[in-house]
Scaffold this active site. Structure first.
Site, mmCIF file in Angstrom:
data_model
loop_
_atom_site.group_PDB
_atom_site.id
_atom_site.type_symbol
_atom_site.label_atom_id
_atom_site.label_comp_id
_atom_site.label_asym_id
_atom_site.label_seq_id
_atom_site.Cartn_x
_atom_site.Cartn_y
_atom_site.Cartn_z
ATOM 1 N N THR A 211 12.062 -6.978 -11.257
ATOM 2 C CA THR A 211 11.505 -8.444 -11.319
ATOM 3 C C THR A 211 10.529 -8.651 -10.351
ATOM 4 O O THR A 211 10.774 -8.273 -9.057
ATOM 5 C CB THR A 211 12.515 -9.411 -10.961
ATOM 6 O OG1 THR A 211 13.442 -9.112 -12.053
ATOM 7 C CG2 THR A 211 12.217 -10.753 -11.402
ATOM 8 N N GLY B 100 1.018 -1.148 0.001
ATOM 9 C CA GLY B 100 0.017 -0.004 -0.095
ATOM 10 C C GLY B 100 0.769 1.275 0.055
ATOM 11 O O GLY B 100 0.549 2.225 -0.509
ATOM 12 N N THR B 101 1.920 1.274 0.648
ATOM 13 C CA THR B 101 2.900 2.367 0.633
ATOM 14 C C THR B 101 3.502 2.782 -0.451
ATOM 15 O O THR B 101 3.154 3.881 -1.044
ATOM 16 C CB THR B 101 4.051 2.109 1.832
ATOM 17 O OG1 THR B 101 3.247 2.128 3.207
ATOM 18 C CG2 THR B 101 4.887 3.444 1.749
ATOM 19 N N HIS C 101 -1.347 -7.637 2.259
ATOM 20 C CA HIS C 101 -1.634 -8.317 3.611
ATOM 21 C C HIS C 101 -2.673 -7.774 4.661
ATOM 22 O O HIS C 101 -3.061 -8.131 5.641
ATOM 23 C CB HIS C 101 -0.439 -8.107 4.358
ATOM 24 C CG HIS C 101 -0.063 -6.690 4.834
ATOM 25 N ND1 HIS C 101 -0.084 -6.165 6.367
ATOM 26 C CD2 HIS C 101 0.201 -5.464 4.429
ATOM 27 C CE1 HIS C 101 0.074 -4.879 6.487
ATOM 28 N NE2 HIS C 101 0.552 -4.452 5.103
ATOM 29 N N CYS D 130 1.826 1.917 12.984
ATOM 30 C CA CYS D 130 3.065 2.806 12.473
ATOM 31 C C CYS D 130 3.374 3.766 13.831
ATOM 32 O O CYS D 130 4.524 3.736 14.190
ATOM 33 C CB CYS D 130 3.067 3.689 11.652
ATOM 34 S SG CYS D 130 2.483 2.745 9.974
HETATM 35 N N1 PLP Z 1 -2.721 2.970 3.620
HETATM 36 C C1 PLP Z 1 -3.597 2.580 4.631
HETATM 37 C C2 PLP Z 1 -5.032 3.357 4.957
HETATM 38 C C3 PLP Z 1 -2.950 1.750 5.542
HETATM 39 O O1 PLP Z 1 -3.939 1.266 6.596
HETATM 40 C C4 PLP Z 1 -1.987 1.172 5.384
HETATM 41 C C5 PLP Z 1 -1.529 0.134 6.317
HETATM 42 O O2 PLP Z 1 -1.491 0.146 7.337
HETATM 43 C C6 PLP Z 1 -1.277 1.594 4.230
HETATM 44 C C7 PLP Z 1 -1.701 2.419 3.453
HETATM 45 C C8 PLP Z 1 0.234 0.889 4.062
HETATM 46 O O3 PLP Z 1 0.095 -0.321 3.412
HETATM 47 P P1 PLP Z 1 1.370 -1.213 3.538
HETATM 48 O O4 PLP Z 1 1.548 -1.906 5.011
HETATM 49 O O5 PLP Z 1 1.055 -2.544 2.613
HETATM 50 O O6 PLP Z 1 2.396 -0.660 2.965
#
Ligand code: PLP
Length: 390
Positions: free
Chosen positions: A241, A74-75, A205, A328
């Site tokens: 990759t 997600g990040t 995840h 986090c």
């Molecule tokens: N965006 C939101 C709303 C999230 O809750 C999270 C993870 O907690 C992320 C982005 C980041 O995702 P990732 O852990 O896959 O980098």
């Protein structure tokens, strides 16, 4: 000594990996080890496995497979969406981005990085329910606005933003719209066309897939510069990759989620409501943070005169895993930026716990948690002499 019964109520941080996902990933690691860019049999097997996952992910969000770009999570999807769009759009001279005060750090810190390179940024406020007013977006848009990034569901309180209404306003002004759907994917039906956005981030995840894999949906025709540069992977949008086993696992997880989305959501909403109602009734000095449309698995509850980290640790000792909000920021005593943005009093931003339910949770789990909570909370309160705040 009897083993502690462990109850996991932190599914917004991460989910356990579904057994079928593990089976398929193991098979891929063993048998489909080829490089998907290779033209020989081994490479084409890996590519076929990845293509199937691309279709499964596309189906989850109502998109075309060719519009899906795999990332490391997600990040990275949020980074690619915002930085990739900014790189292309700033050539037009428009350098204003609008987001909200309650985004995940993946968006907030990326927006800060743009501000450091000369972008103007506007952070829209949310109301007491945790929602952005579409009219506030309308007022914030200027001739310089290039990008709007507003999350679909919030990770701490679960509130769902009116993304379709927000995107419609942005579109009227020719502004590109990104939504972080990491916390709504796999929990509620998602359709990129209904939402009317241009870019949408998801993560493996959070939907019973593996960690370290995600995707960005990029509407056909939207131009985006690669952030990770190198080879021509992912149609030149993300070099490197591919994490084939991770991608396949992500695809299987999406495939498992789709047919049972509504039934699972209804089951979790009933469990979440049971938890909420019983806590409010049986633990004095409690209140729910966030209301209105929410993802079905999440509740965020304040416990007056209790420090959230202490409650988290006390519950962990009792075998119950919860969170103080965003994973986090746990481990610090920072008040939640989300609860702060909702205008809650400082003490309430520091005494709130997120319960996020998932597939394995049962009524028995919920009843067990509600049974131990009054005792745990009472004990913590007895250690502090501060007056009870309503
Ligand atoms: N965006 C939101 C709303 C999230 O809750 C999270 C993870 O907690 C992320 C982005 C980041 O995702 P990732 O852990 O896959 O980098």
């Amino acid at each position: 000594m009897t083993a502690v019964q462990r109850i996991y109520l932190d599914h917004n941080a991460t989910t356990p990996v579904a057994p079928l996902v593990i089976d398929r990933m193991t098979a891929v690691l063993r048998e489909d080890f080829g490089n998907p860019s290779s033209v020989h049999h081994f490479g084409q097997r890996a590519k076929a496995a990845m293509d199937e996952a691309r279709s499964q992910i596309a189906t989850l969000v109502g998109a075309e497979p060719a519009e899906i770009v795999f990332t490391s999570g997600g990040t990275e999807s949020d980074n690619l969406a915002i930085r990739g769009a900014a790189d292309v759009l700033e050539a037009s001279g428009r350098k204003h981005l609008i987001t909200t005060t309650i985004e995940h750090e993946a968006v907030l810190n990326t927006v800060k990085a743009l501000a450091r390179r000369g972008w103007t940024t506007t952070l829209l406020p949310v109301d007491q329910t945790g929602r952005v007013d579409p009219e506030a977006l309308r007022s914030a848009i200027t001739d310089d606005t290039a990008i709007v990034s507003i999350m679909h569901a919030n990770n701490e309180i679960g509130t769902i933003q009116p993304v379709a209404a927000l995107a419609a306003i942005a579109r009227e002004h020719g502004v590109l719209v990104h939504t972080d759907a990491v916390q709504s994917a796999g929990k509620i039906p998602l359709n990129v066309k209904t939402l009317g956005v241009d870019l949408l981030s998801i993560s493996g995840h959070k939907i019973y897939g593996p960690k370290g894999v995600g995707a960005l949906w990029i509407r056909r025709g939207v131009r985006l510069a690669a952030v990770m540069t190198g080879g021509k992977h992912e149609r030149n949008r993300r070099a490197g990759t591919e994490n084939v086993a991770g991608i396949v696992g992500f695809g299987v997880a999406a495939g498992l989620a789709i047919p049972t989305l509504t039934a699972d959501g209804n089951r979790l909403a009933a469990l979440r409501d049971r938890l909420e109602q019983r806590v409010l009734r049986e633990v004095p000095g409690t209140a729910v943070n966030g209301s209105g449309p929410r993802v079905p698995n999440t509740t965020n509850i304040s416990f007056d005169r209790v420090e959230a980290e202490s409650l988290l640790i006390a519950l962990d000792l009792e075998g119950v895993a919860v969170s103080t909000g965003s994973a986090c920021s746990s481990g610090t005593l920072e008040p939640s930026h989300v609860l702060k943005a909702m205008g809650l009093a400082t003490h309430r931003t520091q005494n709130s716990i997120r319960f996020s339910l998932g597939a394995s949770n049962t009524e028995t789990d919920i009843d067990h948690v509600v049974q131990i909570l009054p005792r745990v909370v009472e004990k913590l309160r007895s250690l502090t002499r501060a007056p009870m705040r309503a």
